[in-house]
Design a protein around this motif. Structure first.
Motif, short mmCIF file in Angstrom:
data_model
loop_
_atom_site.label_atom_id
_atom_site.label_comp_id
_atom_site.label_asym_id
_atom_site.label_seq_id
_atom_site.Cartn_x
_atom_site.Cartn_y
_atom_site.Cartn_z
N LYS A 7 0.84 -1.19 0.00
CA LYS A 7 0.00 0.00 0.00
C LYS A 7 0.88 1.25 0.00
O LYS A 7 1.82 1.35 0.75
CB LYS A 7 -0.90 -0.01 1.22
CG LYS A 7 -1.92 1.09 1.21
CD LYS A 7 -2.87 0.97 2.36
CE LYS A 7 -3.83 2.15 2.30
NZ LYS A 7 -4.69 2.17 3.44
N LEU A 8 0.55 2.19 -0.88
CA LEU A 8 1.31 3.44 -0.95
C LEU A 8 0.90 4.38 0.17
O LEU A 8 -0.27 4.43 0.55
CB LEU A 8 1.03 4.15 -2.28
CG LEU A 8 1.74 3.68 -3.51
CD1 LEU A 8 1.31 4.52 -4.71
CD2 LEU A 8 3.23 3.72 -3.36
N GLN B 180 -0.07 8.65 -2.86
CA GLN B 180 -1.32 8.49 -3.62
C GLN B 180 -1.78 9.84 -4.16
O GLN B 180 -2.20 9.95 -5.31
CB GLN B 180 -2.40 7.87 -2.74
CG GLN B 180 -2.13 6.43 -2.35
CD GLN B 180 -3.21 5.87 -1.45
OE1 GLN B 180 -4.39 6.16 -1.62
NE2 GLN B 180 -2.81 5.08 -0.47
N ASN C 163 0.66 10.89 -6.95
CA ASN C 163 0.40 10.14 -8.18
C ASN C 163 -0.87 10.63 -8.88
O ASN C 163 -0.92 10.70 -10.11
CB ASN C 163 0.30 8.64 -7.89
CG ASN C 163 1.63 8.02 -7.54
OD1 ASN C 163 2.69 8.60 -7.77
ND2 ASN C 163 1.59 6.84 -6.96
N SER D 188 3.31 3.20 -11.67
CA SER D 188 3.09 3.58 -10.27
C SER D 188 1.66 3.27 -9.85
O SER D 188 1.41 2.85 -8.72
CB SER D 188 3.44 5.03 -10.03
OG SER D 188 2.52 5.89 -10.63
N GLU D 189 0.71 3.43 -10.77
CA GLU D 189 -0.68 3.09 -10.46
C GLU D 189 -0.86 1.58 -10.37
O GLU D 189 -1.59 1.08 -9.51
CB GLU D 189 -1.62 3.69 -11.49
CG GLU D 189 -1.70 5.21 -11.39
CD GLU D 189 -2.60 5.83 -12.44
OE1 GLU D 189 -3.31 5.11 -13.17
OE2 GLU D 189 -2.57 7.07 -12.53
N LYS E 174 1.25 -0.54 -9.32
CA LYS E 174 1.83 -1.02 -8.06
C LYS E 174 0.81 -1.03 -6.92
O LYS E 174 1.00 -1.70 -5.93
CB LYS E 174 3.04 -0.18 -7.66
CG LYS E 174 4.26 -0.49 -8.48
CD LYS E 174 5.48 0.18 -7.87
CE LYS E 174 6.12 1.08 -8.88
NZ LYS E 174 7.23 1.86 -8.37
N ASN E 175 -0.31 -0.32 -7.10
CA ASN E 175 -1.37 -0.36 -6.09
C ASN E 175 -2.14 -1.67 -6.14
O ASN E 175 -2.82 -2.02 -5.19
CB ASN E 175 -2.35 0.80 -6.31
CG ASN E 175 -1.76 2.14 -5.98
OD1 ASN E 175 -0.97 2.27 -5.06
ND2 ASN E 175 -2.13 3.15 -6.75
N PHE E 176 -2.03 -2.40 -7.26
CA PHE E 176 -2.83 -3.60 -7.45
C PHE E 176 -2.02 -4.88 -7.67
O PHE E 176 -2.53 -5.97 -7.47
CB PHE E 176 -3.77 -3.41 -8.66
CG PHE E 176 -4.61 -2.17 -8.56
CD1 PHE E 176 -5.70 -2.12 -7.71
CD2 PHE E 176 -4.29 -1.05 -9.29
CE1 PHE E 176 -6.46 -0.98 -7.60
CE2 PHE E 176 -5.06 0.11 -9.20
CZ PHE E 176 -6.15 0.14 -8.35
#
Length: 112
Positions: free
Chosen positions: A2-3, A8, A11, A88-89, A91-93
């Motif tokens: 989790k960032l 967040q 980004n 980078s987005e 990496k949230n999933f």
């Protein structure tokens, strides 16, 4: 993984800048405005804006606000910047390993 909240926010605004929602010279919402909308401490938003400034996307002018700087004109650099935002987005999933595996699969399918 989790960032952190400030990442967040960073980004999110990075995406808005790189996709043209915010254009060169546009002023970003004030720290207090963003903090109020998101229900976070203004220091969190300030940290996100500082990161955007470090990346060269915005300029912070004391007592005036945060403004979008001129953006990349080189098509190759622009595509790399867009890829960076997408990664980078992602990496949230997904994990880094999953992302790399999928990129390799896509590259193999593209048949240079």
């Amino acid at each position: 993984m989790k960032l952190d909240l400030y990442m967040q926010i960073k980004n999110h605004y990075e995406t808005l800048i790189k996709t043209g929602v915010f254009k060169t010279g546009d002023m970003l919402p004030s720290l207090r405005t963003v903090a109020g909308e998101l229900g976070v401490n203004p220091n969190t938003v300030e940290k996100a804006y500082q990161e955007l400034m470090k990346d060269g996307l915005i300029e912070i002018i004391p007592k005036k606000g945060a403004f979008v700087k001129g953006f990349i004109h080189n098509p190759s650099e622009k595509l790399e910047a867009q890829l960076k935002v997408l990664l980078s987005e992602l990496k949230n999933f997904k994990t880094k390993k999953e992302i790399i595996k999928r990129i390799n699969e896509l590259l193999e399918d593209s048949h240079d």
